[in-house]
Motif scaffolding. Sequence first.
Motif, PDB file in Angstrom:
ATOM      1  N   THR A 198      -5.713   1.632  -7.125  1.00  0.00           N
ATOM      2  CA  THR A 198      -6.235   0.236  -6.932  1.00  0.00           C
ATOM      3  C   THR A 198      -7.137   0.056  -7.335  1.00  0.00           C
ATOM      4  O   THR A 198      -7.212  -0.932  -8.223  1.00  0.00           O
ATOM      5  CB  THR A 198      -4.499  -0.474  -5.903  1.00  0.00           C
ATOM      6  N   ALA A 199      -7.501   0.159  -6.917  1.00  0.00           N
ATOM      7  CA  ALA A 199      -9.470  -0.037  -7.334  1.00  0.00           C
ATOM      8  C   ALA A 199      -9.765   0.449  -8.925  1.00  0.00           C
ATOM      9  O   ALA A 199      -9.915  -0.628  -9.635  1.00  0.00           O
ATOM     10  CB  ALA A 199     -10.362   0.679  -6.333  1.00  0.00           C
ATOM     11  N   THR A 200      -9.416   1.405  -9.321  1.00  0.00           N
ATOM     12  CA  THR A 200      -9.321   1.828 -10.228  1.00  0.00           C
ATOM     13  C   THR A 200      -9.056   0.888 -11.753  1.00  0.00           C
ATOM     14  O   THR A 200      -9.689   0.132 -12.751  1.00  0.00           O
ATOM     15  CB  THR A 200      -9.633   2.901 -11.140  1.00  0.00           C
ATOM     16  N   VAL A 201      -7.544   0.685 -11.240  1.00  0.00           N
ATOM     17  CA  VAL A 201      -6.853  -0.007 -12.404  1.00  0.00           C
ATOM     18  C   VAL A 201      -7.384  -1.752 -12.600  1.00  0.00           C
ATOM     19  O   VAL A 201      -7.501  -1.688 -13.337  1.00  0.00           O
ATOM     20  CB  VAL A 201      -5.275   0.115 -11.923  1.00  0.00           C
ATOM     21  N   ALA A 202      -7.848  -2.149 -11.369  1.00  0.00           N
ATOM     22  CA  ALA A 202      -7.910  -3.431 -10.928  1.00  0.00           C
ATOM     23  C   ALA A 202      -9.803  -3.557 -12.205  1.00  0.00           C
ATOM     24  O   ALA A 202      -9.113  -4.125 -12.615  1.00  0.00           O
ATOM     25  CB  ALA A 202      -8.345  -4.207  -9.568  1.00  0.00           C
ATOM     26  N   MET A 203     -10.211  -2.735 -11.388  1.00  0.00           N
ATOM     27  CA  MET A 203     -11.799  -2.535 -12.536  1.00  0.00           C
ATOM     28  C   MET A 203     -11.586  -2.679 -13.861  1.00  0.00           C
ATOM     29  O   MET A 203     -12.192  -3.053 -14.633  1.00  0.00           O
ATOM     30  CB  MET A 203     -12.422  -1.408 -11.420  1.00  0.00           C
ATOM     31  N   SER A 204     -10.615  -1.933 -14.102  1.00  0.00           N
ATOM     32  CA  SER A 204     -10.349  -1.861 -15.806  1.00  0.00           C
ATOM     33  C   SER A 204      -9.926  -2.614 -16.280  1.00  0.00           C
ATOM     34  O   SER A 204     -10.487  -3.504 -17.256  1.00  0.00           O
ATOM     35  CB  SER A 204      -8.897   0.051 -16.134  1.00  0.00           C
ATOM     36  N   VAL A 205      -8.634  -3.363 -15.789  1.00  0.00           N
ATOM     37  CA  VAL A 205      -8.372  -4.745 -16.309  1.00  0.00           C
ATOM     38  C   VAL A 205      -9.532  -5.661 -16.200  1.00  0.00           C
ATOM     39  O   VAL A 205     -10.054  -6.473 -16.894  1.00  0.00           O
ATOM     40  CB  VAL A 205      -7.019  -5.029 -14.786  1.00  0.00           C
TER      41      VAL A 205
END
Length: 257
Positions: free
Chosen positions: A172-179
């Motif tokens: 969840t963190a890596t997707v949110a930071m990528s967004v």
Amino acid sequence: MRGKWAGPAGLFLAVAFVAAGALGAWQPATGLPEEVLQLTQFGPALGVVAVAAWRPGQVRRLLAGRGGRGPSGPVLLSAVAVTAVAVAGAALCGVPVAVRDPGSLAAPFGVVAAAQLLGACGEEVGWRCLLQPLLRERFGPWASSVAVGLAWGCWHVGVFTRSPAYAAGFLTATVAMSVLLGFAWERVGRWRLPVAGGFHALVNLGLLLFLDQESGATGPVLLFGAACVLVALPWVLTSRRAARAGRAGGPDSIALI
């Protein structure tokens, strides 16, 4: 169109994963403490080198970026906000976190910070400067950001040796930071590498000093994932408003996404 992105993306991912595994296996022989610098972080950089050897012109274009003269400060402040929100959430929820004394690190804090920035840039030259713009040209900001976030998260294969909740929080963190970084991309433009590397390094330092990610405790990582989502949300909403304003304003308006 498929041949213009699928081959380079596949080659990059293959080399990034394999090289990271090889570098991780080599790390103990170097005697370099992982909390100072993890050699696996240079796997994506080697992926860029491999793609550049095959398609140098395409890689030069992607790494050069385009446009974007906006301030980088908000992106870096967002990295600090991730740690602050996660720590505040831990205090509110009663989740214990182990705050580290910078003096207890394996090297002086300045050395650790510089090494973290170097390692973060070794990752981000691949994830944010090559793969994300490559996929963005084909799939747009949303799909490319989510895809890179998932690939980036899965590249941290060690998270899957933890509990399913730990892995879910981390992804969840890596997707949110990528967004977040994906929607900031138009503003940053040619400064993507130092800004993305700085963002990444600040997040890593926050994890190292305040959230004790390496302990395997699930609570701090779930809070970290939730904090990343909350911090990314204003970037998404601002970009969506700008896009709507651009459509309403006609061809002279500039959209951020």
